[in-house]
Design a protein around this motif. Structure first.
Motif, mmCIF file in Angstrom:
data_model
loop_
_atom_site.group_PDB
_atom_site.id
_atom_site.type_symbol
_atom_site.label_atom_id
_atom_site.label_comp_id
_atom_site.label_asym_id
_atom_site.label_seq_id
_atom_site.Cartn_x
_atom_site.Cartn_y
_atom_site.Cartn_z
ATOM 1 N N PRO A 202 87.464 44.323 -33.240
ATOM 2 C CA PRO A 202 87.626 44.784 -34.625
ATOM 3 C C PRO A 202 87.391 43.633 -35.610
ATOM 4 O O PRO A 202 87.881 42.517 -35.408
ATOM 5 N N GLY A 203 86.607 43.897 -36.635
ATOM 6 C CA GLY A 203 86.321 42.865 -37.636
ATOM 7 C C GLY A 203 85.383 41.773 -37.143
ATOM 8 O O GLY A 203 85.442 40.655 -37.645
ATOM 9 N N ARG A 204 84.527 42.092 -36.176
ATOM 10 C CA ARG A 204 83.626 41.079 -35.637
ATOM 11 C C ARG A 204 82.677 40.545 -36.705
ATOM 12 O O ARG A 204 82.392 39.354 -36.763
ATOM 13 N N GLY A 205 82.176 41.445 -37.573
ATOM 14 C CA GLY A 205 81.272 41.001 -38.638
ATOM 15 C C GLY A 205 81.946 40.039 -39.598
ATOM 16 O O GLY A 205 81.327 39.077 -40.069
ATOM 17 N N ILE A 206 83.235 40.303 -39.891
ATOM 18 C CA ILE A 206 83.965 39.404 -40.795
ATOM 19 C C ILE A 206 84.154 38.032 -40.145
ATOM 20 O O ILE A 206 84.031 36.998 -40.808
ATOM 21 N N LEU A 207 84.444 38.045 -38.852
ATOM 22 C CA LEU A 207 84.606 36.769 -38.145
ATOM 23 C C LEU A 207 83.311 35.954 -38.156
ATOM 24 O O LEU A 207 83.335 34.736 -38.343
ATOM 25 N N ILE A 208 82.184 36.619 -37.950
ATOM 26 C CA ILE A 208 80.896 35.921 -37.972
ATOM 27 C C ILE A 208 80.623 35.350 -39.363
ATOM 28 O O ILE A 208 80.167 34.204 -39.518
ATOM 29 N N ALA A 209 80.919 36.135 -40.399
ATOM 30 C CA ALA A 209 80.727 35.647 -41.765
ATOM 31 C C ALA A 209 81.641 34.458 -42.066
ATOM 32 O O ALA A 209 81.253 33.517 -42.767
ATOM 33 N N LEU A 210 82.853 34.502 -41.528
ATOM 34 C CA LEU A 210 83.783 33.395 -41.730
ATOM 35 C C LEU A 210 83.263 32.116 -41.068
ATOM 36 O O LEU A 210 83.367 31.026 -41.647
ATOM 37 N N VAL A 211 82.698 32.256 -39.873
ATOM 38 C CA VAL A 211 82.134 31.081 -39.181
ATOM 39 C C VAL A 211 80.997 30.487 -39.991
ATOM 40 O O VAL A 211 80.902 29.266 -40.161
ATOM 41 N N VAL A 212 80.115 31.348 -40.520
ATOM 42 C CA VAL A 212 79.000 30.855 -41.343
ATOM 43 C C VAL A 212 79.526 30.177 -42.604
ATOM 44 O O VAL A 212 79.008 29.143 -43.045
ATOM 45 N N GLY A 213 80.573 30.751 -43.198
ATOM 46 C CA GLY A 213 81.140 30.145 -44.401
ATOM 47 C C GLY A 213 81.738 28.775 -44.141
ATOM 48 O O GLY A 213 81.672 27.884 -45.000
ATOM 49 N N LEU A 214 82.314 28.568 -42.959
ATOM 50 C CA LEU A 214 82.908 27.274 -42.631
ATOM 51 C C LEU A 214 81.865 26.170 -42.484
ATOM 52 O O LEU A 214 82.199 24.985 -42.548
ATOM 53 N N LEU A 215 80.604 26.545 -42.292
ATOM 54 C CA LEU A 215 79.543 25.540 -42.163
ATOM 55 C C LEU A 215 79.363 24.734 -43.437
ATOM 56 O O LEU A 215 78.892 23.596 -43.393
ATOM 57 N N VAL A 216 79.719 25.315 -44.586
ATOM 58 C CA VAL A 216 79.467 24.644 -45.865
ATOM 59 C C VAL A 216 80.703 23.937 -46.411
ATOM 60 O O VAL A 216 80.658 23.395 -47.514
ATOM 61 N N VAL A 217 81.810 23.935 -45.664
ATOM 62 C CA VAL A 217 83.018 23.246 -46.129
ATOM 63 C C VAL A 217 82.832 21.742 -45.956
ATOM 64 O O VAL A 217 82.591 21.261 -44.845
ATOM 65 N N PRO A 218 82.905 20.941 -47.027
ATOM 66 C CA PRO A 218 82.733 19.480 -46.898
ATOM 67 C C PRO A 218 83.842 18.865 -46.048
ATOM 68 O O PRO A 218 85.025 19.165 -46.234
ATOM 69 N N LEU A 219 83.454 18.036 -45.138
ATOM 70 C CA LEU A 219 84.425 17.385 -44.257
ATOM 71 C C LEU A 219 85.429 16.559 -45.047
ATOM 72 O O LEU A 219 86.621 16.562 -44.748
ATOM 73 N N GLN A 220 84.955 15.863 -46.091
ATOM 74 C CA GLN A 220 85.827 14.956 -46.840
ATOM 75 C C GLN A 220 86.963 15.696 -47.541
ATOM 76 O O GLN A 220 88.047 15.140 -47.737
ATOM 77 N N MET A 221 86.736 16.964 -47.911
ATOM 78 C CA MET A 221 87.766 17.721 -48.619
ATOM 79 C C MET A 221 88.880 18.184 -47.694
ATOM 80 O O MET A 221 89.986 18.474 -48.144
ATOM 81 N N SER A 222 88.596 18.259 -46.406
ATOM 82 C CA SER A 222 89.589 18.784 -45.474
ATOM 83 C C SER A 222 90.327 17.692 -44.705
ATOM 84 O O SER A 222 91.244 18.006 -43.937
ATOM 85 N N LEU A 223 89.949 16.438 -44.878
ATOM 86 C CA LEU A 223 90.564 15.371 -44.094
ATOM 87 C C LEU A 223 92.056 15.227 -44.372
ATOM 88 O O LEU A 223 92.873 15.213 -43.445
ATOM 89 N N ILE A 224 92.418 15.103 -45.641
ATOM 90 C CA ILE A 224 93.821 14.857 -45.986
ATOM 91 C C ILE A 224 94.704 16.060 -45.645
ATOM 92 O O ILE A 224 95.770 15.891 -45.026
ATOM 93 N N PRO A 225 94.325 17.297 -46.016
ATOM 94 C CA PRO A 225 95.163 18.442 -45.591
ATOM 95 C C PRO A 225 95.298 18.539 -44.081
ATOM 96 O O PRO A 225 96.383 18.859 -43.577
ATOM 97 N N LEU A 226 94.228 18.261 -43.354
ATOM 98 C CA LEU A 226 94.290 18.345 -41.899
ATOM 99 C C LEU A 226 95.210 17.270 -41.328
ATOM 100 O O LEU A 226 95.979 17.522 -40.395
ATOM 101 N N LEU A 227 95.161 16.073 -41.890
ATOM 102 C CA LEU A 227 96.038 15.000 -41.425
ATOM 103 C C LEU A 227 97.497 15.332 -41.713
ATOM 104 O O LEU A 227 98.372 15.070 -40.881
ATOM 105 N N GLN A 228 97.774 15.914 -42.875
ATOM 106 C CA GLN A 228 99.139 16.321 -43.186
ATOM 107 C C GLN A 228 99.633 17.406 -42.225
ATOM 108 O O GLN A 228 100.800 17.397 -41.798
#
Length: 382
Positions: A202-228
């Motif tokens: 269920p929701g396979r298309g949404i999951l695929i779209a979410l994966v594609v969307g994550l490709l454009v997330v800048p690594l530098q913006m997620s470093l500090i939240p991920l470390l926290q």
């Protein structure tokens, strides 16, 4: 030649010229880096790599013999010989006896010094100092000179890099980070790609779209939240984020979107009849995945493995944030950065450092490169 071939010829010529231009665009900097890595550091500082085979002017400092080598001739004290450490292949153009005027005299001319002394320096490196007073001191006098230096190639840059303190430990650290950080996302992405391709979710298309969307997330913006987040979770289990586990998970998270995207497109393009036949024979999803999907997907797995390995091996930012700068935690890129010092001194060893650091990635690339194009074309274009 047919009309169709005549129309195609200009286009093919443009394609060939474009490919040649791109090859040269990438080859020249690499060739320059390779040539510079074998050049003498003094010559590297004053001339470009394209002048590696031609002589170049260098400002050098030498010394005369010690005063105990002087001789007395007709009431004059004479100190003569060849400048210390002078290269016989070089040619002296100008010289001076003070740092304020290092090029005041042409080679072969007579320079007047203090107390009636004179200095003559020939183009072949021989000098003659004449003084009415005896020379004193334990060391010879300095001679500043500009020489037309012949090309010099050496392994000193590589020797300095390979024998620097801690380089072996940093090499092991890089392997410890890179190998698991390459294998873990491939395993997870392969399972996810199969599920998104051939399992009803269920929701396979949404999951695929979410994966594609994550490709454009800048690594530098997620470093500090991920470390926290790591620090918070690690506090409950007594595990520090500054560990190999933390950096493995970080690289896994950053690499999974591309891995899932490539593998899903590749796996979904496999013949449907093979999977249906396996189901008819009684195979479950796990058997199909292990015995059919994985062997057929090796080109795509290898192509992603190349990219992930290169990215993790050359990484410095994530390693600094999630592993630290401790003496026993530095990866190879961090260790090579430390060789430059805080002010960027000894920058010439960067050329040798570059080729030392790419030795392992090149081995991985040439081992798997035959699968690279096949895996990328099938995995990114449907």
């Amino acid at each position: 030649m047919s009309l169709k071939q005549m129309r195609r010829s200009p286009l093919m010529l443009v394609v060939h010229l474009s490919v040649l231009f791109l090859v040269l665009l990438w080859t020249f900097p690499t060739a320059g880096l390779l040539i510079s890595s074998f050049r003498d550091k003094d010559q590297l500082a004053v001339s470009g790599w394209w002048e590696a085979l031609s002589s170049s002017e260098q400002n050098l400092i030498g010394r005369t013999d010690a005063p105990d080598q002087q001789v007395l001739v007709d009431g004059q004290y004479i100190l003569a010989g060849e400048i210390e450490d002078f290269n016989p292949k070089d040619e002296i153009l100008r010289f001076g006896w003070t740092s304020q005027e290092p090029e005041a005299y042409l080679a072969g001319s007579i320079a007047k010094m203090r107390n009636g002394s004179t200095l003559t320096v020939a183009g072949d490196g021989h000098y003659s100092m004449v003084s009415p007073m005896p020379f004193t001191g334990s060391r010879g006098n300095r001679i500043f000179y500009t020489a037309l230096a012949s090309p010099k190639f050496t392994l000193d840059n590589y020797d300095e890099v390979l024998h620097s303190e801690g380089i072996g430990q940093s090499f092991i650290n890089s392997l410890t980070v890179t190998i698991p950080a390459t294998i873990i996302p491939i395993l997870i992405a392969a399972f996810a790609a199969y599920a998104l391709s051939w399992m009803r979710l269920p929701g396979r298309g949404i999951l695929i779209a979410l994966v594609v969307g994550l490709l454009v997330v800048p690594l530098q913006m997620s470093l500090i939240p991920l470390l926290q987040l790591y620090n918070t979770i690690g506090g409950y289990f007594g595990v520090s984020a500054k560990s190999y586990l933390g950096i493995w998970l970080a690289h896994t998270g950053f690499g999974l979107p591309l891995a899932i995207y490539l593998l899903r497109n590749y796996i979904s393009g496999l013949p449907k009849e093979i999977i249906e036949s396996a189901r008819v024979d009684g195979a479950n999803d796990f058997d199909i995945f292990v015995k059919i999907i994985l062997p057929l997907s090796f080109p795509a797995l290898a192509s992603f493995a190349i990219f992930q390995f290169l990215w993790v091996w050359n990484d410095l930012l994530v390693a600094t944030v999630f592993l630290g700068n401790g003496e026993h935690e530095l990866v190879l890129t961090g260790r090579l950065r430390e060789l430059l010092g805080s002010r960027g001194g000894n920058w010439e060893i960067l050329t040798a450092s570059a080729f030392v650091s790419i030795a392992v990635p090149l081995t991985v690339f040439f081992t798997l490169q035959r699968y690279l194009v096949r895996g990328l074309l099938t995995g990114s274009v449907k």
